[in-house]
Design a protein around this motif. Structure first.
Motif, mmCIF file in Angstrom:
data_model
loop_
_atom_site.group_PDB
_atom_site.id
_atom_site.type_symbol
_atom_site.label_atom_id
_atom_site.label_comp_id
_atom_site.label_asym_id
_atom_site.label_seq_id
_atom_site.Cartn_x
_atom_site.Cartn_y
_atom_site.Cartn_z
ATOM 1 N N SER A 98 19.768 -2.718 -12.130
ATOM 2 C CA SER A 98 18.558 -3.283 -12.725
ATOM 3 C C SER A 98 18.315 -4.685 -12.176
ATOM 4 N N ALA A 99 19.390 -5.397 -11.860
ATOM 5 C CA ALA A 99 19.208 -6.739 -11.286
ATOM 6 C C ALA A 99 18.530 -6.641 -9.920
ATOM 7 N N GLN A 100 18.960 -5.690 -9.118
ATOM 8 C CA GLN A 100 18.323 -5.507 -7.804
ATOM 9 C C GLN A 100 16.849 -5.141 -7.967
ATOM 10 N N ALA A 101 16.584 -4.202 -8.882
ATOM 11 C CA ALA A 101 15.203 -3.772 -9.082
ATOM 12 C C ALA A 101 14.329 -4.955 -9.497
ATOM 13 N N ARG A 102 14.879 -5.820 -10.345
ATOM 14 C CA ARG A 102 14.112 -6.972 -10.812
ATOM 15 C C ARG A 102 13.770 -7.907 -9.638
ATOM 16 N N VAL A 103 14.761 -8.234 -8.795
ATOM 17 C CA VAL A 103 14.464 -9.181 -7.712
ATOM 18 C C VAL A 103 13.560 -8.550 -6.648
ATOM 19 N N VAL A 104 13.705 -7.240 -6.450
ATOM 20 C CA VAL A 104 12.790 -6.572 -5.523
ATOM 21 C C VAL A 104 11.353 -6.763 -6.012
ATOM 22 N N GLY A 105 11.184 -6.638 -7.325
ATOM 23 C CA GLY A 105 9.865 -6.828 -7.920
ATOM 24 C C GLY A 105 9.350 -8.253 -7.721
ATOM 25 N N LYS A 112 -1.359 -11.396 3.271
ATOM 26 C CA LYS A 112 -1.187 -10.729 1.986
ATOM 27 C C LYS A 112 -0.585 -9.363 2.301
ATOM 28 N N LEU A 113 0.653 -9.166 1.884
ATOM 29 C CA LEU A 113 1.358 -7.936 2.260
ATOM 30 C C LEU A 113 1.373 -6.971 1.077
ATOM 31 N N THR A 114 0.292 -6.258 0.954
ATOM 32 C CA THR A 114 0.105 -5.386 -0.202
ATOM 33 C C THR A 114 1.174 -4.295 -0.267
ATOM 34 N N LEU A 115 1.695 -4.086 -1.454
ATOM 35 C CA LEU A 115 2.705 -3.052 -1.648
ATOM 36 C C LEU A 115 2.040 -1.684 -1.626
ATOM 37 N N ASN A 116 2.560 -0.858 -0.767
ATOM 38 C CA ASN A 116 2.086 0.511 -0.719
ATOM 39 C C ASN A 116 2.870 1.301 -1.762
ATOM 40 N N SER A 117 2.192 1.750 -2.798
ATOM 41 C CA SER A 117 2.943 2.401 -3.879
ATOM 42 C C SER A 117 2.853 3.925 -3.830
ATOM 43 N N LYS A 118 2.356 4.411 -2.700
ATOM 44 C CA LYS A 118 2.313 5.877 -2.567
ATOM 45 C C LYS A 118 3.723 6.422 -2.378
ATOM 46 N N ILE A 149 10.109 -10.388 -5.419
ATOM 47 C CA ILE A 149 9.759 -10.619 -4.021
ATOM 48 C C ILE A 149 8.444 -9.921 -3.684
ATOM 49 N N SER A 150 8.330 -8.703 -4.179
ATOM 50 C CA SER A 150 7.141 -7.910 -3.894
ATOM 51 C C SER A 150 5.869 -8.617 -4.353
ATOM 52 N N VAL A 151 5.932 -9.220 -5.518
ATOM 53 C CA VAL A 151 4.769 -9.945 -6.039
ATOM 54 C C VAL A 151 4.429 -11.117 -5.123
#
Ligand code: ADP
Ligand code: MG
Length: 707
Positions: free
Chosen positions: A276-283, A252-258, A285-287
């Motif tokens: 915005s497309a990049q930001a969406r796919v980053v999200g 489980k690779l928790t996102l460090n949001s600091k 993947i992050s999930v």
């Protein structure tokens, strides 16, 4: 884990390659087994390749070349000759005319058969010969026997197993096999499909009143039912594979949001902000990375859409969470470029990036291996060498595969197993067998129906817009007789500081000849462009030389880069704004699109010149027109699919398409969509039907199901 098409096809290949010396005694049963036909169920699903119409006798006078024919007549001439080559020829006559028969090899009994005066029924394809029409290697049977009432099915078979014995075995199976529908009668009706038993019986023994053309072209309703069933089985098993993966465990690779997290710091340092497309796919993947089962996600984005930075952010999330990341690219040029970029992005953040390819020195390799197995190297970038057995990761948590269409599924799997091995192997405590998350990136957009099958076991993220500030590439089609003008234009462009790619085609399946073309072109252009600095890059250069040339080009120390298709994928030099592709007619559509994607990356107005040689084949003309008409990768992919079919588009070995025996993804997209809907419904509401359907269709294909 994903499905195993590669495994299946290599198995099939073995079957074909198996020496035919299997004992002469081998019974029909053994031969059937060779075709994978063990049970009655197997036999009923062994469907005809095609049909022969043997229901009529045709007068010889109406025969036309290129058509198959069944005729009946008397031998009026017959001759075995041995010069210039051994052959048997005969002339057959009926009331309407005569036709030649010819055998290029023959047995003495065939010569006897063809004695003048004997009467035969003969079948085969009519050809235009030197002395009128003829049939080569005709099928000869007894004349005047009763004609079959139905089309004769012709089955795929193997050495020594005749059509009649195969037909007999299948007829027996039809009498005994269970032909019940796997689906409820209701849903069969609703889908407008035939029942399974009607479809099967029709395909094995169509009656003369049936539409022969539709049977032959696989558009008959009976074929549609079978294709639907097959596609449904595929959807169900891919969904099962997807489920099975969820039972595997991943970190489980928790996102460090600091604000001081690696991701946040990279975003801060970048000279641009994400689209915005990049930001969406980053999200997306992050999930996935924060789940306890492995991610298997495909990142699709047209050339130049900015996939690398998305990969970097995924890597940094993983590294921040305490695992190693591997990034693999299909060529050294590409791996090198990733390495350079990631080093610039990551090292200021204190992340050690390690470079590993097949061609580094043994000493450098040993050091790299130590850094990887000791865990110091957090991000490892390289080529396939990564997947070689010698590399042991300390705690691999994420694998990123770029330009994934270049890799076979087997390779994809091999790398993701790497993580498992590293975990279960000596490196870590044996108890925790985690599987790494996997992100694959592709610049080959896949038409929707193909994605539904080939990628049905993957999650898909798409970057559907390009970064701002890009100007569309102007594409020009120019005949090679105007090559001089193009060279003059290149000279002109160089004087204004533009950089140019000059792409040489693959000439043959020969690396030496391809190399020769590139070397010759380089020489010719060096002479024709005295004011320009002309460089050369091709696949045979040592990797450090390749890297040097690319570096010089990137730093604008080279004006014109003569290249083979090694630059096809991923190469990113924003200042290059003109591309000339020689013999563009020889390239595939996807390849042209990839190549053209190398320009139009900066602010300068870019041009891509497709130099072609006439005469153009129809296919080449269609490809060039497509390139001229559109720049949309999805549109190009759809046209490519229409022109070539899915096998070639994806490379049939790795496409999973080989798993489909009857359905054709290019023409049956409506069925794919229907099958997918039904699969979802059945999995939710009728698990017993799922089981029944898979039992019928996946028998003997357990390796496809297993995951
Ligand atoms: P590809 O998807 O083909 O791999 P790259 O990742 O190589 O594309 O990106 C192409 C170019 O666009 C690179 O020079 C990259 O730095 C740049 N780029 C990526 N994202 C953005 C953005 N959001 N804004 C501006 N430029 C970007
Ligand atoms: Mg790329």
């Amino acid at each position: 884990m994903s499905s195993h098409p590669a495994k299946v096809s290599s198995r099939a290949a073995r079957k074909v390659a198996a020496p035919a010396q299997s004992k002469a005694l081998s019974t029909t049963k053994q031969k059937l087994e060779k075709l994978g036909l063990r049970s009655a169920q197997d036999l009923i699903l062994h469907l005809p390749l095609r049909y022969e119409d043997e229901t009529e006798i045709m007068p010889i006078a109406v025969l036309r070349p290129g058509r198959s024919a069944q005729i009946q007549g008397v031998v009026i001439r017959s001759e075995a000759s041995y010069q210039p080559r051994r052959q048997l020829t005969a002339v057959l006559q009926d009331e309407s005319g005569v036709i030649g028969l010819r055998w290029l090899t023959f047995y003495p009994n065939q010569q006897q058969q063809m004695q003048v005066g004997r009467r035969w029924r003969v079948r085969g394809e009519v050809r235009g010969g030197l002395h009128g029409y003829e049939i080569i290697h005709p099928k000869v049977t007894v004349a005047d026997s009763p004609l079959p009432a139905a089309l004769t099915p012709v089955y795929p078979t193997t050495d020594g197993l005749s059509q009649p014995s195969l037909r007999k075995a299948i007829l027996q199976a039809l009498a005994s096999a269970e032909l019940n529908d796997t689906l409820e009668a209701d849903s069969v009706n609703k889908l407008g499909l035939q029942t399974f038993s009607l479809a099967i019986r029709t395909l094995h023994g169509p009656t003369p009143d049936m539409d022969a053309q539709a049977l032959i072209e696989h558009t008959h309703p009976s074929w549609l039912r079978i294709k639907f069933d097959e596609l449904l089985a595929q959807q169900l098993s891919l969904a099962a594979a997807r489920d099975a993966r969820r039972s595997l465990r991943a970190r489980k690779l928790t996102l460090n949001s600091k604000p001081e997290s690696l991701c946040a710091r990279l975003l801060q340092a970048l000279p641009f902000s994400l689209t915005s497309a990049q930001a969406r796919v980053v999200g997306e993947i992050s999930v996935d990375l924060q789940r306890e089962f492995p991610m298997y996600r495909l990142l699709q984005g047209d050339v130049g859409s900015g996939k690398t930075v998305v990969a970097a952010l995924a890597a940094l999330q993983a590294i921040d969470a305490g695992v190693q990341v591997a990034l693999m690219a299909p060529t050294e040029i590409l791996a090198e470029q990733h390495y350079q970029k990631l080093k610039i992005w990551c090292e200021p953040l204190g992340v050690e990036v390690c470079w590993l390819t097949g061609s580094i020195t043994p000493k450098a390799r040993k050091l790299a291996n130590e850094a990887i197995s000791g865990g110091r190297a957090r991000l490892v970038v390289g080529t396939q060498a990564l997947i070689q057995d010698t590399v042991e990761f300390f705690d691999l948590g994420l694998v990123i595969v770029d330009e994934q269409h270049r890799f076979g599924v087997a390779q994809r799997l091999s790398l993701s197993r790497k993580g498992q091995d590293a975990q279960t192997g000596a490196a870590l405590s044996a108890s925790d067998d985690f599987v790494p998350h996997q992100l694959t990136m592709s610049a080959t957009p896949i038409p929707r129906t193909l994605a539904m099958t080939f990628y049905a076991d993957l999650e898909v993220s798409s970057i559907d817009t390009l970064p701002p500030g890009r100007t569309p590439v102007l594409t020009k089609l120019i005949s090679s007789v105007r090559r001089e003008e193009v060279v003059a234009h290149v000279a002109q462009a160089c004087t204004t500081g533009q950089q140019v790619y000059w792409v040489c085609p693959l000439v043959q399946e020969s690396e030496t000849l391809d190399l020769q073309t590139a070397v010759d072109t380089h020489l010719a252009l060096t002479q024709a462009l005295p004011k320009c600095r002309v460089g050369l890059v091709h696949g045979q250069l040592h990797q450090t030389e390749k890297a040097q040339v690319m570096k010089a080009f990137r730093e604008a120390k080279i004006d014109v880069l003569v290249a083979t298709t090694v630059i096809e994928v991923g190469v990113d030099v924003p200042n290059a704004s003109l591309m000339v592709i020689e013999h563009a007619e020889r390239f595939g559509l996807a390849q042209l699109h990839q190549l053209r994607g190398r320009v139009g990356r900066g602010v300068a107005k870019s041009v891509c010149v497709l130099l072609y040689q006439t005469p153009l084949s129809l296919l080449a003309r269609q490809r060039l027109r497509a390139m001229y008409e559109t720049q949309d990768g999805f549109e190009i992919a759809q046209r490519d699919l229409d022109l070539r079919g899915p096998g070639e588009l994806l490379g049939s070995r790795q496409s999973g398409v080989t798993l489909l025996r009857f359905a054709d993804l290019a023409t049956d997209s409506a069925l794919v969509v229907a099958a997918r809907e039904v699969a979802t419904d059945l999995r939710k509401n009728a698990p017993h039907i799922v089981e029944r359907h898979l039992a019928r269709w996946m028998r003997g294909r357990e390796d496809f199901l297993r995951s």
